[in-house]
Design a protein around this motif. Structure first.
Motif, mmCIF file in Angstrom:
data_model
loop_
_atom_site.group_PDB
_atom_site.id
_atom_site.type_symbol
_atom_site.label_atom_id
_atom_site.label_comp_id
_atom_site.label_asym_id
_atom_site.label_seq_id
_atom_site.Cartn_x
_atom_site.Cartn_y
_atom_site.Cartn_z
ATOM 1 N N GLY A 1 0.817 -1.212 0.000
ATOM 2 C CA GLY A 1 0.000 0.000 0.000
ATOM 3 C C GLY A 1 0.848 1.258 0.000
ATOM 4 N N GLY A 2 0.460 2.205 -0.816
ATOM 5 C CA GLY A 2 1.165 3.470 -0.876
ATOM 6 C C GLY A 2 2.295 3.519 -1.884
ATOM 7 N N LEU A 3 2.696 2.380 -2.443
ATOM 8 C CA LEU A 3 3.768 2.376 -3.443
ATOM 9 C C LEU A 3 3.179 2.304 -4.845
ATOM 10 C CD1 LEU A 3 6.693 0.095 -2.212
ATOM 11 C CD2 LEU A 3 6.596 2.580 -2.324
ATOM 12 N N ASP A 4 3.758 3.112 -5.740
ATOM 13 C CA ASP A 4 3.320 3.128 -7.130
ATOM 14 C C ASP A 4 4.245 2.351 -8.046
ATOM 15 O OD1 ASP A 4 1.040 4.945 -6.817
ATOM 16 O OD2 ASP A 4 2.577 6.416 -6.277
ATOM 17 N N GLY A 5 5.428 1.981 -7.563
ATOM 18 C CA GLY A 5 6.370 1.258 -8.402
ATOM 19 C C GLY A 5 7.743 1.202 -7.775
ATOM 20 N N MET A 6 8.741 0.898 -8.627
ATOM 21 C CA MET A 6 10.133 0.815 -8.179
ATOM 22 C C MET A 6 11.012 1.564 -9.168
ATOM 23 S SD MET A 6 12.517 -2.514 -7.347
ATOM 24 C CE MET A 6 11.780 -2.762 -5.725
ATOM 25 N N LEU A 7 11.891 2.414 -8.635
ATOM 26 C CA LEU A 7 12.834 3.162 -9.457
ATOM 27 C C LEU A 7 14.213 2.522 -9.324
ATOM 28 C CD1 LEU A 7 13.315 5.655 -11.284
ATOM 29 C CD2 LEU A 7 13.930 6.908 -9.190
ATOM 30 N N PHE A 8 14.760 2.098 -10.457
ATOM 31 C CA PHE A 8 16.101 1.520 -10.511
ATOM 32 C C PHE A 8 17.078 2.637 -10.826
ATOM 33 C CE2 PHE A 8 13.124 -1.790 -11.162
ATOM 34 C CZ PHE A 8 13.686 -2.937 -10.632
ATOM 35 N N VAL A 9 18.050 2.817 -9.946
ATOM 36 C CA VAL A 9 19.022 3.897 -10.063
ATOM 37 C C VAL A 9 20.371 3.271 -10.411
ATOM 38 C CG1 VAL A 9 20.124 5.814 -8.844
ATOM 39 C CG2 VAL A 9 17.757 5.158 -8.276
ATOM 40 N N PHE A 10 20.954 3.691 -11.537
ATOM 41 C CA PHE A 10 22.250 3.168 -11.967
ATOM 42 C C PHE A 10 23.339 4.173 -11.638
ATOM 43 C CE2 PHE A 10 19.026 1.362 -14.850
ATOM 44 C CZ PHE A 10 19.161 0.036 -14.502
ATOM 45 N N LEU B 1 4.140 -5.540 -15.791
ATOM 46 C CA LEU B 1 4.730 -4.220 -15.544
ATOM 47 C C LEU B 1 4.980 -3.434 -16.819
ATOM 48 C CD1 LEU B 1 7.500 -5.380 -13.020
ATOM 49 C CD2 LEU B 1 5.378 -4.180 -12.432
ATOM 50 N N ASP B 2 4.932 -2.115 -16.676
ATOM 51 C CA ASP B 2 5.501 -1.196 -17.655
ATOM 52 C C ASP B 2 6.861 -0.817 -17.108
ATOM 53 O OD1 ASP B 2 3.387 -0.728 -19.601
ATOM 54 O OD2 ASP B 2 2.336 0.426 -18.060
ATOM 55 N N ILE B 3 7.845 -0.720 -17.991
ATOM 56 C CA ILE B 3 9.135 -0.176 -17.568
ATOM 57 C C ILE B 3 9.396 1.069 -18.408
ATOM 58 C CG2 ILE B 3 10.517 -1.674 -19.079
ATOM 59 C CD1 ILE B 3 12.593 -1.681 -16.677
ATOM 60 N N ILE C 1 12.741 8.273 -22.487
ATOM 61 C CA ILE C 1 13.083 7.987 -23.879
ATOM 62 C C ILE C 1 12.230 6.881 -24.481
ATOM 63 C CG2 ILE C 1 15.409 8.932 -23.772
ATOM 64 C CD1 ILE C 1 16.467 6.068 -23.437
ATOM 65 N N ASP C 2 11.649 6.013 -23.643
ATOM 66 C CA ASP C 2 10.827 4.932 -24.186
ATOM 67 C C ASP C 2 10.190 4.162 -23.028
ATOM 68 O OD1 ASP C 2 9.621 3.365 -26.112
ATOM 69 O OD2 ASP C 2 11.479 2.498 -26.883
ATOM 70 N N ALA C 3 9.301 3.249 -23.384
ATOM 71 C CA ALA C 3 8.650 2.373 -22.396
ATOM 72 C C ALA C 3 8.514 0.984 -23.011
ATOM 73 C CB ALA C 3 7.287 2.915 -22.013
ATOM 74 N N THR C 4 8.453 -0.016 -22.162
ATOM 75 C CA THR C 4 8.315 -1.400 -22.593
ATOM 76 C C THR C 4 7.304 -2.083 -21.676
ATOM 77 O OG1 THR C 4 10.652 -1.430 -23.236
ATOM 78 C CG2 THR C 4 9.564 -3.564 -22.999
ATOM 79 N N GLU C 5 6.415 -2.887 -22.256
ATOM 80 C CA GLU C 5 5.502 -3.711 -21.459
ATOM 81 C C GLU C 5 6.181 -5.044 -21.183
ATOM 82 O OE1 GLU C 5 1.721 -4.122 -23.401
ATOM 83 O OE2 GLU C 5 1.299 -1.970 -23.276
ATOM 84 N N MET C 6 6.118 -5.477 -19.924
ATOM 85 C CA MET C 6 6.750 -6.741 -19.532
ATOM 86 C C MET C 6 5.702 -7.650 -18.891
ATOM 87 S SD MET C 6 10.463 -5.450 -18.056
ATOM 88 C CE MET C 6 9.814 -4.849 -16.506
ATOM 89 N N LEU D 1 1.373 -2.596 -14.999
ATOM 90 C CA LEU D 1 0.988 -2.410 -16.402
ATOM 91 C C LEU D 1 -0.297 -1.596 -16.527
ATOM 92 C CD1 LEU D 1 1.762 -3.292 -19.323
ATOM 93 C CD2 LEU D 1 0.155 -5.167 -19.024
ATOM 94 N N GLY D 2 -0.230 -0.539 -17.333
ATOM 95 C CA GLY D 2 -1.398 0.268 -17.641
ATOM 96 C C GLY D 2 -1.810 1.274 -16.584
ATOM 97 N N GLN D 3 -1.099 1.337 -15.473
ATOM 98 C CA GLN D 3 -1.504 2.239 -14.391
ATOM 99 C C GLN D 3 -1.145 3.694 -14.675
ATOM 100 O OE1 GLN D 3 0.059 1.173 -10.522
ATOM 101 N NE2 GLN D 3 -1.548 2.285 -9.485
ATOM 102 N N TRP D 4 -0.080 3.921 -15.431
ATOM 103 C CA TRP D 4 0.381 5.285 -15.704
ATOM 104 C C TRP D 4 0.558 5.461 -17.199
ATOM 105 C CZ3 TRP D 4 0.430 8.625 -11.708
ATOM 106 C CH2 TRP D 4 0.454 8.078 -10.422
#
Length: 157
Positions: free
Chosen positions: A72-81, A98-100, A110-115, A140-143
């Motif tokens: 609850g309260g989380l919208d996703g995960m941000l991967f930081v390189f 998921l959408d990435i 720059i782009d998005a991918t459905e997984m 997937l599809g939330q944003w």
């Protein structure tokens, strides 16, 4: 007397079987949801999201594996390189479609991918469209974001 000894042996056997099953159940249980991950508030364009941060190599390899629903309260995960690079993601042991969203070194989308979840090996790889500094996974599809929108990570004061 023989019957009683046989019953005791059967009871000992059943206790051992149940103890073994309990150990297996504990060993196979998924990890607590995103334990050890920090969270952050981010913006993509006009949208505000709360995300778990995958900042270490281990956290990036773990990602949303074994998570059935985002806490609850989380919208996703941000991967930081640490450095801008090409990246590749997989969906092994991930049950949420998921959408990435791929962001360059300036934070521009720059782009998005459905997984899709992958219950069997081998699983497909989802490579970035080029060098990226961040990748954002959301259900997937939330944003709906548009190429060129900028990612901003809010830091604590």
């Amino acid at each position: 007397r023989r019957r009683r000894g046989g019953q005791r042996a059967a009871q000992r056997y059943l206790r051992r079987v149940f103890a073994l099953l309990a150990l297996i159940a504990v060993a196979c249980a998924p990890p607590p949801a995103l334990e050890g991950f920090e969270t952050a508030e981010i913006e993509v364009g006009e949208a505000s999201l709360t995300v778990a941060l995958a900042e270490t190599s281990y956290q990036r390899s773990q990602g949303l594996r074994d998570i059935e629903d985002l806490p609850g309260g989380l919208d996703g995960m941000l991967f930081v390189f640490e450095e801008t690079r090409t990246a590749s993601f997989g969906m092994r042991d991930t049950s949420i479609p998921l959408d990435i969203w791929w962001f360059d070194s300036e934070g521009r989308l720059i782009d998005a991918t459905e997984m899709e979840p992958c219950p069997y090996s081998p699983c497909p790889a989802y490579p970035s469209p080029g060098e990226v500094a961040w990748a954002l996974e959301t259900p997937l599809g939330q944003w709906e974001f548009v190429a060129g929108e900028v990612l901003m990570v809010r830091t604590g004061s």
